[in-house]
Scaffold this motif. Structure first.
Motif, short mmCIF file in Angstrom:
data_model
loop_
_atom_site.label_atom_id
_atom_site.label_comp_id
_atom_site.label_asym_id
_atom_site.label_seq_id
_atom_site.Cartn_x
_atom_site.Cartn_y
_atom_site.Cartn_z
N ASP A 3 -11.64 -1.03 35.50
CA ASP A 3 -12.01 -1.50 36.84
C ASP A 3 -13.27 -0.75 37.27
O ASP A 3 -13.21 0.41 37.65
CB ASP A 3 -10.85 -1.24 37.81
N SER A 5 -15.19 -1.16 39.81
CA SER A 5 -15.21 -0.81 41.23
C SER A 5 -14.50 0.53 41.46
O SER A 5 -14.99 1.38 42.20
CB SER A 5 -14.54 -1.92 42.04
N GLU A 9 -16.07 4.17 42.60
CA GLU A 9 -15.47 4.88 43.72
C GLU A 9 -15.10 6.31 43.33
O GLU A 9 -15.35 7.26 44.09
CB GLU A 9 -14.23 4.12 44.17
N HIS A 72 -4.62 2.41 56.33
CA HIS A 72 -6.06 2.14 56.20
C HIS A 72 -6.84 2.75 57.36
O HIS A 72 -7.96 3.20 57.19
CB HIS A 72 -6.32 0.64 56.08
N THR A 134 -3.93 5.51 50.11
CA THR A 134 -4.39 4.25 49.52
C THR A 134 -3.55 3.82 48.32
O THR A 134 -3.61 2.66 47.93
CB THR A 134 -5.86 4.36 49.05
N LYS A 136 -4.08 4.74 45.28
CA LYS A 136 -4.93 4.68 44.09
C LYS A 136 -4.54 5.81 43.14
O LYS A 136 -3.96 6.81 43.56
CB LYS A 136 -6.40 4.78 44.50
N LYS A 185 -15.05 0.70 53.65
CA LYS A 185 -14.44 -0.07 52.55
C LYS A 185 -12.93 0.05 52.60
O LYS A 185 -12.22 -0.96 52.46
CB LYS A 185 -14.98 0.44 51.21
N PHE A 186 -12.38 1.26 52.77
CA PHE A 186 -10.93 1.45 52.86
C PHE A 186 -10.35 0.67 54.04
O PHE A 186 -9.30 0.05 53.94
CB PHE A 186 -10.56 2.92 52.99
N TYR A 188 -11.65 -2.02 55.49
CA TYR A 188 -11.77 -3.44 55.18
C TYR A 188 -10.66 -3.90 54.23
O TYR A 188 -10.07 -4.96 54.41
CB TYR A 188 -13.15 -3.74 54.59
N GLU A 189 -10.39 -3.09 53.18
CA GLU A 189 -9.35 -3.42 52.22
C GLU A 189 -7.96 -3.44 52.87
O GLU A 189 -7.09 -4.20 52.46
CB GLU A 189 -9.33 -2.43 51.05
N GLY A 190 -7.76 -2.60 53.88
CA GLY A 190 -6.45 -2.52 54.53
C GLY A 190 -6.21 -3.60 55.57
O GLY A 190 -5.06 -3.89 55.92
#
Length: 191
Positions: A3, A5, A9, A72, A134, A136, A185-186, A188-190
Motif C-alpha cells: 500500500d 499510500s 504516510e 478521527h 486509527t 493502522k 487526512k485522518f 477526512y478518512e474518519g
C-alpha cells in the motif's frame, strides 16, 4: 500487496517527527564532539522517539475502545496541536537575534542527552496516540520514527558547525505543514 499510500504516510510521520531531533542536534552539536558522541546521541534520540510513540499508540488503542465514534477527531486535534507547536518552535527559532557560535566546552553528559532525547520525543507521544486511534499497523510507524530520529540527529550534529539556527526553524515549519496535512487526512478518512 504494498500500500503506497500507507508507505508514504509511514515515511512522512517518521520524517516529520524527526524535526525536533534535528533541531536539538543542531543546538547540542555546537559543542566540541566526536563520532562516539554523535552515535550516543543518535541512538538515544532514535530509541526515545520510538519508545514514546509506542507508549502513545498503546494509550491510543485504549482511547479508541472508549471513543470509537470520535477517534478521527482525536487524531485530528492531537496532530494539529503538534503541528501548531512545531510552527511555534519554528517562529521562536527565527525570531532569535543571536546565532550561537561554536562552543569550546566538552560535549554534553549522558543525563543531558537522555533529557533532551525524551523532551524532543513528546510530540511522538501525541502522534502515537493518534496512530493508536486509527487502527493502522504500529510497527512500521515506530520503526520509521526511530529511524528518522536517529539519522536526523546525525545530520543535525554534522551540520551544526556549518549551519545557522535558522535551518532547524525552517525544518520545523515544513514539518508542521506536513503534520497538519496528515491531521486533515485522518479527519477526512474518519468522516
Amino acid at each position: 500487496m504494498l500500500d503506497y499510500s500507507l508507505l508514504l504516510e509511514v515515511i512522512l510521520v517518521g520524517l516529520v517527527l524527526s524535526a525536533d531531533s534535528f533541531s536539538a542536534a543542531l543546538a547540542m552539536g555546537l559543542r566540541k564532539h566526536d563520532k562516539q558522541d554523535v552515535l550516543k546521541f543518535s541512538f538515544t534520540s532514535g530509541f526515545a522517539e520510538g519508545l514514546v510513540a509506542f507508549v502513545g499508540a498503546i494509550s491510543g488503542v485504549t482511547i479508541v475502545s472508549k471513543f470509537d465514534f470520535i477517534d478521527h477527531w482525536i487524531s485530528f486535534v492531537l496532530l494539529g496541536a503538534v503541528a501548531l507547536h512545531m510552527f511555534y518552535e519554528g517562529y521562536e527559532g527565527l525570531k532569535a537575534h543571536e546565532e550561537q557560535k561554536g562552543d569550546s566546552k566538552q560535549f554534553h553528559g549522558m543525563i543531558k542527552i537522555l533529557l533532551v532525547s525524551f523532551a524532543t520525543s513528546l510530540d511522538a507521544f501525541a502522534v502515537g496516540v493518534g496512530l493508536g486511534t486509527t487502527g493502522k499497523p504500529l510497527a512500521p510507524f515506530v520503526l520509521s520514527i526511530s529511524f528518522w530520529a536517529f539519522f536526523s540527529t546525525i545530520a543535525g550534529m554534522s551540520l551544526a558547525r556549518k549551519a545557522s539556527d535558522k535551518l532547524g526553524s525552517i525544518f520545523n515549519f515544513l514539518s508542521g505543514f506536513i503534520l497538519l496535512g496528515l491531521a486533515i487526512k485522518f479527519l477526512y478518512e474518519g468522516l
